[in-house]
Enzyme design. Sequence first.
Site, short mmCIF file in Angstrom:
data_model
loop_
_atom_site.label_atom_id
_atom_site.label_comp_id
_atom_site.label_asym_id
_atom_site.label_seq_id
_atom_site.Cartn_x
_atom_site.Cartn_y
_atom_site.Cartn_z
CG MET A 59 8.87 19.33 -24.38
SD MET A 59 9.79 18.26 -25.46
CE MET A 59 10.82 19.12 -26.53
N GLY A 60 10.05 23.04 -21.03
CA GLY A 60 10.97 23.88 -20.13
C GLY A 60 12.46 23.89 -20.91
N GLY B 105 13.03 23.05 -24.80
CA GLY B 105 12.20 23.55 -25.88
C GLY B 105 10.90 23.22 -26.10
N GLY C 74 6.05 29.91 -20.06
CA GLY C 74 5.14 29.20 -20.96
C GLY C 74 3.91 30.35 -21.12
CG ASP C 75 2.11 32.32 -18.09
OD1 ASP C 75 1.60 31.21 -18.53
OD2 ASP C 75 2.24 32.63 -16.97
N1 LIG Z 1 15.37 26.98 -18.34
C1 LIG Z 1 14.91 27.24 -19.54
N2 LIG Z 1 15.88 27.40 -20.69
C2 LIG Z 1 15.65 27.96 -21.87
N3 LIG Z 1 14.35 28.23 -22.21
C3 LIG Z 1 13.49 27.74 -21.43
C4 LIG Z 1 13.75 27.57 -19.92
N4 LIG Z 1 12.60 27.23 -19.42
C5 LIG Z 1 11.56 27.35 -20.32
N5 LIG Z 1 12.14 27.91 -21.58
C6 LIG Z 1 11.58 28.08 -22.77
O1 LIG Z 1 9.89 28.53 -22.35
C7 LIG Z 1 9.18 27.57 -23.14
C8 LIG Z 1 7.89 27.32 -22.27
O2 LIG Z 1 8.42 26.81 -20.92
P1 LIG Z 1 7.88 25.77 -19.91
O3 LIG Z 1 7.82 24.29 -20.80
O4 LIG Z 1 8.49 25.68 -18.87
O5 LIG Z 1 6.25 26.22 -19.97
P2 LIG Z 1 5.29 26.03 -18.76
O6 LIG Z 1 5.71 24.64 -17.94
O7 LIG Z 1 3.99 26.24 -19.16
O8 LIG Z 1 5.69 27.14 -17.81
P3 LIG Z 1 4.66 28.15 -16.83
O9 LIG Z 1 3.04 27.56 -17.04
O10 LIG Z 1 5.31 28.20 -15.54
O11 LIG Z 1 4.70 29.46 -17.45
C9 LIG Z 1 10.02 26.34 -23.41
O12 LIG Z 1 9.42 25.65 -24.59
C10 LIG Z 1 11.30 26.93 -23.76
O13 LIG Z 1 11.38 27.61 -25.14
MG LIG Z 2 2.06 26.76 -18.28
#
Ligand SMILES: Nc1ncnc2c1ncn2[C@@H]1O[C@H](COP(=O)(O)OP(=O)(O)OP(=O)(O)O)[C@@H](O)[C@H]1O
Ligand SMILES: [Mg+2]
Length: 327
Positions: free
Chosen positions: A239-240, A243, A269-270
Amino acid sequence: MNPLNPFAASPQVVTVALNPALDQTIEVAGIKLGEVNRALRMQVDVGGKAVNVASCLSDFGVSTAVTGQIGRDNAALFEELFQRKKIANHCHYLDGLTRINSKLVDTVSGDTTDLNMPGPELTPDSARDLLEQVLRRLDQLAGQVQWVVLSGSLPPGMPADAYAAITRKAQAAGGSVVLDTSGAPLRAALAAGPKIVKPNRHELAELVGRPLDTLEALIATGRELLVASPGPDWVVVSMGGDGALFLDREQALRALPARVNVSSTVGAGDAMVAGLVAARLEGLNLADTARLATAFAAAKLTRLGPHLPRPAEVRALAQQISVSPVG
Ligand SMILES: Nc1ncnc2c1ncn2[C@@H]1O[C@H](COP(=O)(O)OP(=O)(O)OP(=O)(O)O)[C@@H](O)[C@H]1O
Ligand SMILES: [Mg+2]
């Protein structure tokens, strides 16, 4: 086919890069569209989700291989990263360039404009050939490889069930699959029963075709995936900045993100997927997996590219991650 990198002779993990990319970042002070702009700086980074996952795992000391495809004409940058990080290169080489994704950073407004390419247009024959090459490589690595990571989009022309086919084959050979993709490839591969799936909240909402605006809705939907047949053992919903949720059939946990200085959120996320795999290799329980995976993401946020600090620093960060039951 490139000669194998001799360093990672027996990888524990293989990531499948069917549509890798080079990320080109160009900085301009005050971009004017339709005019000649003088750029300040340019940087090219090797990227694509599966390559990012491999890069983070390798930084953590996990022996890792990459299979999939890269374009012959700009393969050198990938080869250099693989060499430097001792990642075994099992990629199939296609004619032409690996796609280049451009980021235009306006240093005045702070805006970033992304121009993402779709990837190589595969004919039915070349798609079949690439998938066969990947399945053959996975077959050769079976026995040593414990985790197979399927991350990112598919190139145009690759059938949407490519990840499903790889999941079936890899798990029949004794490996476990972690899946991180979206849209039709996510839906198709879920039906093949990967062990772990990590959608972000938007990808999960798209999968079920309804908005998921609350924590409760995300947890309930994650649980729907767990009880499906076949269902994954674990569902992780990222959830960005809010968390991530870590669910198995018994528990639902939420890990809060670490407070770090963010250099770039690209690939967070990766890094989280890499942390999930590292935790499974160590046999950690759900709560400790949540801590380590979140620490991987946090550690990556402090860097521009898909790189982690020393493993001891990542482990120290994991100790600070707050994890609590939800739902
Ligand atoms: N702005 C932020 N501040 C703190 N932690 C973050 C932030 N963005 C991401 N994270 C951390 O990274 C984890 C994964 O991020 P996110 O949910 O954005 O993944 P995603 O959408 O799959 O990203 P991507 O596919 O671009 O790598 C989150 O659960 C969180 O722990
Ligand atoms: Mg992703």
